[in-house]
Design a protein around this motif. Sequence first.
Motif, PDB file in Angstrom:
ATOM      1  N   TRP A 203       0.863  -1.187   0.000  1.00 49.13           N
ATOM      2  CA  TRP A 203       0.000   0.000   0.000  1.00 49.13           C
ATOM      3  C   TRP A 203       0.894   1.229   0.000  1.00 49.13           C
ATOM      4  CZ3 TRP A 203      -4.527   0.996  -1.618  1.00 49.13           C
ATOM      5  CH2 TRP A 203      -5.222   2.148  -1.246  1.00 49.13           C
ATOM      6  N   TYR A 204       0.832   1.997  -1.104  1.00 47.65           N
ATOM      7  CA  TYR A 204       1.700   3.138  -1.320  1.00 47.65           C
ATOM      8  C   TYR A 204       0.899   4.424  -1.172  1.00 47.65           C
ATOM      9  CZ  TYR A 204       5.019  -0.250  -3.135  1.00 47.65           C
ATOM     10  OH  TYR A 204       5.881  -1.307  -3.260  1.00 47.65           O
ATOM     11  N   MET A 205       1.365   5.310  -0.286  1.00 51.59           N
ATOM     12  CA  MET A 205       0.691   6.573  -0.029  1.00 51.59           C
ATOM     13  C   MET A 205       1.636   7.713  -0.374  1.00 51.59           C
ATOM     14  SD  MET A 205      -1.006   5.454   3.637  1.00 51.59           S
ATOM     15  CE  MET A 205       0.576   4.817   4.215  1.00 51.59           C
ATOM     16  N   PRO A 206       1.580   8.205  -1.609  1.00 59.88           N
ATOM     17  CA  PRO A 206       2.458   9.318  -1.986  1.00 59.88           C
ATOM     18  C   PRO A 206       2.008  10.611  -1.325  1.00 59.88           C
ATOM     19  CG  PRO A 206       0.972   8.783  -3.786  1.00 59.88           C
ATOM     20  CD  PRO A 206       0.746   7.746  -2.725  1.00 59.88           C
ATOM     21  N   GLY A 207       2.961  11.521  -1.113  1.00 57.92           N
ATOM     22  CA  GLY A 207       2.635  12.784  -0.467  1.00 57.92           C
ATOM     23  C   GLY A 207       1.788  13.714  -1.301  1.00 57.92           C
ATOM     24  N   HIS A 208       1.609  13.366  -2.577  1.00 57.34           N
ATOM     25  CA  HIS A 208       0.734  14.129  -3.469  1.00 57.34           C
ATOM     26  C   HIS A 208      -0.083  13.138  -4.282  1.00 57.34           C
ATOM     27  CE1 HIS A 208       3.143  17.711  -2.582  1.00 57.34           C
ATOM     28  NE2 HIS A 208       4.207  16.938  -2.763  1.00 57.34           N
ATOM     29  N   GLY A 209      -1.361  13.425  -4.448  1.00 53.76           N
ATOM     30  CA  GLY A 209      -2.200  12.538  -5.240  1.00 53.76           C
ATOM     31  C   GLY A 209      -2.782  11.403  -4.414  1.00 53.76           C
ATOM     32  N   ALA A 210      -3.273  10.398  -5.120  1.00 54.10           N
ATOM     33  CA  ALA A 210      -4.005   9.304  -4.485  1.00 54.10           C
ATOM     34  C   ALA A 210      -3.099   8.130  -4.139  1.00 54.10           C
ATOM     35  CB  ALA A 210      -5.118   8.825  -5.414  1.00 54.10           C
ATOM     36  N   PRO A 211      -3.460   7.388  -3.083  1.00 58.15           N
ATOM     37  CA  PRO A 211      -2.730   6.158  -2.768  1.00 58.15           C
ATOM     38  C   PRO A 211      -3.087   5.066  -3.774  1.00 58.15           C
ATOM     39  CG  PRO A 211      -4.624   6.346  -1.339  1.00 58.15           C
ATOM     40  CD  PRO A 211      -4.587   7.613  -2.147  1.00 58.15           C
TER      41      PRO A 211
END
Length: 267
Positions: A203-211
Amino acid sequence: MKNWKVILGLLILAIIVMGCATTKQTAPTPSNVVVKEIGKVKLHSFMSASVSPVIIESNKLIIIDFPGDNPDNGPLFKQYIDSLNKPIARYFISHIDSAHWVGIEKQFPNMTFYSVDADQIKATKEGSGLTIEKIADGSKQTVNGINFVFDVDRGIGAWMIKMPDLKAVYIDHLGYVKLHVLIPPLEPRLAHLKALDKEGYTWYMPGHGAPMQGPEFVQTVEAYYTDVLAAAKLGTVEEAKAAIVAKYPDYNAPPMLDRFLPGLMGK
């Protein structure tokens, strides 16, 4: 090639401009908050104008970052946190970029924050008044039963907050989906993502945009970077931009390509 810190500064400026140009948002709804349940933990990704802070919810809350990209976002974020009706166990700030923390003290007065970039944040005019404790690069912490690893690559300006037990990771400046952000060099950023995939993060949660679920996130970023590098071999920035936009018409912020492509192409 331009220094990555210069490119990063342009990204911060672009994010602030994007945030300020965004119309006032309504109260948080499922359309701008993505919730992922992993066992007894819920991971809330709050997507604002550009910054996407995360709330890790169990019996208490652990927060990563703040939507400082637009002054309207802070109160909405605080409203959403208050709606969860749980105490805050720890508040992390991922890195120096002001869009991830500016204005945070107005919504969370008397809060102590924690960051690998504590010294750099305190050295800024906006961050000088924050109560913020230093986290060592590469260190580990356990907060409310959740293990964290603070993995930093300062050579390229990339930050990862890993939650190995949850197989979830919060990342900044490794790659994004549906957002034209190109901070050279791309290859080591992709290498970090592939390493995370090998470590089993799902599960990847970037600091910008959607996971996004892995390995789809890594594959999507790799495909985008591959196409961008191919386009960068074209003669001009304008030709490269046209090719990228044609291939990825649903990606946001095409004007960012004007900022990042010259550095990528050595122009």
